[in-house]
Design a protein around this motif. Structure first.
Motif, PDB file in Angstrom:
ATOM      1  N   GLU A  19       5.482  -2.209  -8.606  1.00  0.00           N
ATOM      2  CA  GLU A  19       6.087  -2.967  -7.510  1.00  0.00           C
ATOM      3  C   GLU A  19       5.047  -3.838  -6.807  1.00  0.00           C
ATOM      4  N   ARG A  22       4.517  -6.791  -8.978  1.00  0.00           N
ATOM      5  CA  ARG A  22       5.683  -7.675  -8.971  1.00  0.00           C
ATOM      6  C   ARG A  22       5.779  -8.496  -7.692  1.00  0.00           C
ATOM      7  N   THR A  23       5.516  -7.857  -6.569  1.00  0.00           N
ATOM      8  CA  THR A  23       5.702  -8.521  -5.272  1.00  0.00           C
ATOM      9  C   THR A  23       4.461  -9.230  -4.769  1.00  0.00           C
ATOM     10  N   VAL A  25       2.215  -7.651  -3.137  1.00  0.00           N
ATOM     11  CA  VAL A  25       1.855  -6.928  -1.913  1.00  0.00           C
ATOM     12  C   VAL A  25       1.133  -5.645  -2.312  1.00  0.00           C
ATOM     13  N   SER A  27      -0.450  -1.966  -2.575  1.00  0.00           N
ATOM     14  CA  SER A  27       0.130  -0.688  -2.172  1.00  0.00           C
ATOM     15  C   SER A  27      -0.922   0.220  -1.544  1.00  0.00           C
ATOM     16  N   ARG A 147      -4.194  -3.396  -7.442  1.00  0.00           N
ATOM     17  CA  ARG A 147      -2.899  -3.354  -6.794  1.00  0.00           C
ATOM     18  C   ARG A 147      -2.925  -2.458  -5.565  1.00  0.00           C
TER      19      ARG A 147
END
Length: 273
Positions: A19, A22-23, A25, A27, A147
Motif C-alpha cells: 500500500e 501504491r500510494t 505514502v 508506512s 517504503r
C-alpha cells in the motif's frame, strides 16, 4: 514458513508495504507486525509481494545484494547482508530522467553489476563456478528506497521491503572479468559534480565476487538459484547519498567506466508537458 511465522502477520506486513508503494505514502515500520528479529518471516513478506508482482505481470530479471558495505551497515545499524528481487520495470536506461514522485525517499549508491551467462544451480558454488558463469560486469547505480517512513528500519524491515530496493541504472559497456580486478577497483560517486561517496571493491564484503558468491549460495539453498541472464547488483562500494529532484549523479568505477542518472524536477516535467 515456520510455526512461529503466523500467515496473517506476514500477509498484513506485505499489505502495508504494498500500500505504501501504491500510494507513495511511507508506512510505519513493519517489524512490530512480525515476530521480533525473525528474518525468515521478513523474507516470507518479501516473497509474497514478489510473487504477487509476478502474478500481475512483472518480470523478474535478477537480484540485489544489500548491506555489503561496512559504511552502509553502520548507517543502518545492521551487521549482515541481505538480498531482494530485481524486476524489469525497475531498470532505468541511462539518459532517461527519473520522474518526480516515482520514489518515496530515494538514496543513491554505486555498485558493480554482474550479468550471468549460465546458471549457478550448485548448492556449494565456488569462485571458479561464479567466474565461469558471469558473462560480464558493468558499473551500476542502485537507487535505494524505503517504503518505511523516515528510513526507520531494522534488518527485518529492510528484508521485508525487498531489501529497500527502488530502481537501478546500468552502464552501457560490458567488461569481461578477466580484464578487471573487482577487489581493487576504486569508486567515486558525485552529486551535481561534488564527490559524495568513495570506496573500493574490497569495501563490498571484501570483493563484489564474495558478495555474489554469498548470494548464489543462499539462493541455491532455497531452491531458487541464479539463472543465465540474471543481473546481480553486488552491493554498495561506499555510503549512500540522499537524492532530491534536480540532482544528477555519476559514478566512476575504475576498470568498468562510468554510469549516470538524473532526477527530474517537477518544474522541468511541467515545462516538458
Amino acid at each position: 514458513m515456520s510455526a512461529h511465522e503466523p500467515a496473517d502477520a506476514v500477509t498484513e506486513a506485505a499489505a502495508v508495504l504494498a500500500e505504501a508503494a501504491r500510494t507513495g505514502v511511507p508506512s510505519a515500520p513493519v517489524r512490530s507486525l512480525l515476530p521480533e528479529g525473525d528474518i525468515e518471516a521478513a523474507y516470507a513478506v518479501q516473497r509474497l509481494n514478489a510473487e504477487r508482482g509476478i502474478a500481475a505481470g512483472r518480470r523478474l530479471v535478477g537480484r540485489k545484494i544489500g548491506l555489503t558495505s561496512p559504511a552502509v551497515q553502520r548507517q543502518l545499524g545492521v551487521d549482515r547482508p541481505d538480498f531482494g528481487a530485481l524486476f524489469a520495470d525497475m531498470a532505468v536506461p541511462e539518459g532517461q530522467p527519473i520522474a518526480p514522485g516515482r520514489l518515496l525517499q530515494p538514496k543513491v549508491e554505486a555498485e558493480v553489476a554482474l550479468v550471468l551467462g549460465t546458471d549457478l544451480p550448485h548448492r556449494d558454488p565456488t569462485v571458479a563456478d561464479l567466474l565461469r558463469a558471469t558473462a560480464f560486469a558493468l558499473p551500476a547505480l542502485e537507487i535505494v528506497d524505503s517504503r518505511v517512513a523516515g528510513w526507520d528500519i531494522t534488518l527485518v524491515d529492510t528484508v521485508a521491503d525487498n531489501a529497500s530496493c527502488g530502481l537501478y541504472v546500468l552502464g552501457g559497456t560490458p567488461v569481461p572479468l578477466d580484464r578487471v580486478d573487482l577487489r581493487s577497483v576504486t569508486m567515486s560517486l558525485t552529486r551535481n559534480g561534488e564527490t559524495v561517496s568513495e570506496g573500493t571493491g574490497a569495501d563490498c564484503l571484501g570483493s563484489p565476487l564474495t558478495a555474489a558468491l554469498w548470494l548464489a549460495t543462499a539462493l541455491a539453498g532455497l531452491g531458487d538459484p541464479l539463472r543465465a541472464g540474471d543481473t546481480v547488483l553486488t552491493g554498495a562500494l561506499g555510503p549512500m547519498a540522499v537524492a532530491a529532484e534536480g540532482d544528477a549523479f555519476t559514478a566512476h568505477i575504475e576498470g568498468l567506466g562510468t554510469v549516470s542518472t538524473t532526477f527530474a524536477s517537477a518544474a522541468t516535467e511541467g515545462a516538458a508537458a
